[in-house]
Design a protein around this motif. Structure first.
Motif, short mmCIF file in Angstrom:
data_model
loop_
_atom_site.label_atom_id
_atom_site.label_comp_id
_atom_site.label_asym_id
_atom_site.label_seq_id
_atom_site.Cartn_x
_atom_site.Cartn_y
_atom_site.Cartn_z
N LYS A 45 0.59 -1.29 0.36
CA LYS A 45 -0.06 -0.11 -0.01
C LYS A 45 1.14 1.04 -0.78
N GLY A 46 2.35 0.94 -0.20
CA GLY A 46 3.24 2.22 0.14
C GLY A 46 3.40 3.21 1.26
N GLU A 47 3.18 1.94 2.19
CA GLU A 47 3.19 2.11 3.78
C GLU A 47 4.44 1.15 4.11
N PRO A 48 5.04 2.22 5.13
CA PRO A 48 6.08 1.03 5.70
C PRO A 48 5.46 0.42 6.70
N VAL A 49 6.23 -0.92 7.34
CA VAL A 49 5.84 -2.06 7.77
C VAL A 49 5.47 -1.04 9.28
N HIS A 50 3.88 -1.46 9.51
CA HIS A 50 4.31 -0.60 11.20
C HIS A 50 3.72 -1.55 12.31
N GLY A 51 3.96 -1.73 13.16
CA GLY A 51 2.72 -2.45 14.11
C GLY A 51 1.16 -1.53 14.83
N LYS A 72 10.69 -4.46 12.76
CA LYS A 72 11.67 -3.90 12.12
C LYS A 72 10.36 -2.84 11.65
N ALA A 73 9.54 -2.58 12.68
CA ALA A 73 8.47 -1.84 12.53
C ALA A 73 9.17 -0.38 12.87
N GLU A 74 8.16 0.92 11.96
CA GLU A 74 9.06 1.70 11.71
C GLU A 74 8.15 3.07 12.38
N HIS A 75 6.61 2.28 12.98
CA HIS A 75 6.19 2.89 13.39
C HIS A 75 5.23 2.03 14.01
N VAL A 76 3.85 2.26 15.40
CA VAL A 76 3.16 1.79 16.07
C VAL A 76 1.90 2.95 15.83
N SER A 77 0.78 2.69 15.68
CA SER A 77 -0.50 2.72 15.35
C SER A 77 -1.91 2.80 16.72
N ALA A 90 -13.46 7.82 16.47
CA ALA A 90 -12.12 7.71 17.10
C ALA A 90 -10.56 8.55 16.77
N LEU A 91 -9.71 8.74 17.80
CA LEU A 91 -8.45 9.42 16.88
C LEU A 91 -7.46 8.08 16.60
N SER A 92 -6.98 8.51 15.45
CA SER A 92 -6.50 7.62 14.76
C SER A 92 -4.20 7.87 15.19
N MET A 93 -3.97 7.36 16.05
CA MET A 93 -2.68 7.85 16.78
C MET A 93 -1.56 6.69 16.01
N ARG A 94 -0.70 7.41 16.55
CA ARG A 94 0.45 6.96 16.33
C ARG A 94 2.09 7.44 16.47
N LEU A 95 3.24 6.85 16.78
CA LEU A 95 4.19 6.64 17.39
C LEU A 95 5.41 6.21 16.73
N SER A 96 5.97 7.14 16.12
CA SER A 96 7.75 6.66 15.51
C SER A 96 8.41 5.68 16.12
N LEU A 97 8.92 4.61 15.87
CA LEU A 97 9.86 3.82 16.91
C LEU A 97 11.08 4.10 15.80
N LYS A 98 11.23 5.06 15.31
CA LYS A 98 13.24 5.12 14.85
C LYS A 98 13.76 6.08 15.76
N ASP A 99 14.62 5.84 15.71
CA ASP A 99 15.29 6.30 17.30
C ASP A 99 15.27 7.89 16.13
N PRO A 100 15.83 8.38 17.21
CA PRO A 100 15.28 9.81 17.12
C PRO A 100 16.87 10.95 16.57
#
Ligand code: ACO
Length: 147
Positions: A57-63, A96-101, A137-147
């Motif tokens: 879908k063009g999205e990075p792998v995520h949790g 190797k998930a890039e973010h979590v939603s 719903a609020l659709s929320m996300r957090l980056s899991l990449k190192d800052p």
């Protein structure tokens, strides 16, 4: 599985058949966790999955966190924070998930406090009438990449 399902039934209106719990545990066993009391009874859980078709879908792998809850008498002890951090760490290291939603009811102050204030999630968008009873719903996300 039974303990997770029983805890979910006590805490949330969004409930799932056993096949759903089993599917997650068997497909992504590293990223769901439980909290137990001193007798081994389940008092909290986090159930999560990996969005594996996201590259197509063009999205990075995520949790994605499907559901988290803690029994009432075990709340405000840091259990949900610990469950979330364990899941997030495993999503990043194993998949190797890039973010979590996740999705959360707009009115759920406790959960929004956990996600936004304690864990650093941000609101990606509002999904109108996402829940069965018509609540947004609020659709929320957090980056899991190192800052
Ligand atoms: N009000 C405001 N902020 C809160 C509250 C509350 N009632 N509860 C937790 N928080 C926030 C605080 O910032 C808290 O940090 P602090 O205690 O240092 O102030 C932080 O979250 C961490 O709290 P924990 O102790 O780790 O959270 P707890 O173990 O109590 O579990 C949870 C929180 C899971 C939201 C619990 O209240 C619960 O089970 N609620 C019912 C089920 C639910 O709403 N689940 C989330 C649905 S959305 C989804 O599943 C993706």
């Amino acid at each position: 599985m039974m303990g997770m399902q029983a805890t979910n039934l006590q805490n949330l209106p969004e409930n799932y058949v056993m096949k759903f719990w089993m599917y997650h545990a068997m497909t992504w066993p590293q990223i769901s966790f439980v909290a137990e009391d001193h007798k081994g009874r389940i008092v909290g859980y986090v159930l999560a999955k990996i969005e594996e078709d996201s590259e197509e879908k063009g999205e990075p792998v995520h949790g994605h966190v499907n559901s988290i809850s803690v029994l009432r008498s075990y709340r405000r002890l840091g259990l949900a924070k610990k469950l979330m951090l364990l899941s997030q760490e495993a999503m990043a290291s194993v998949y190797k998930a890039e973010h979590v939603s996740l999705h959360v009811r707009k009115s759920n102050k406790a959960a929004i406090g956990l996600y936004r204030d304690t864990l650093g999630f941000e609101v990606a968008k509002v999904e109108k009438k996402y829940y069965g009873d018509g609540e947004d719903a609020l659709s929320m996300r957090l980056s899991l990449k190192d800052p």
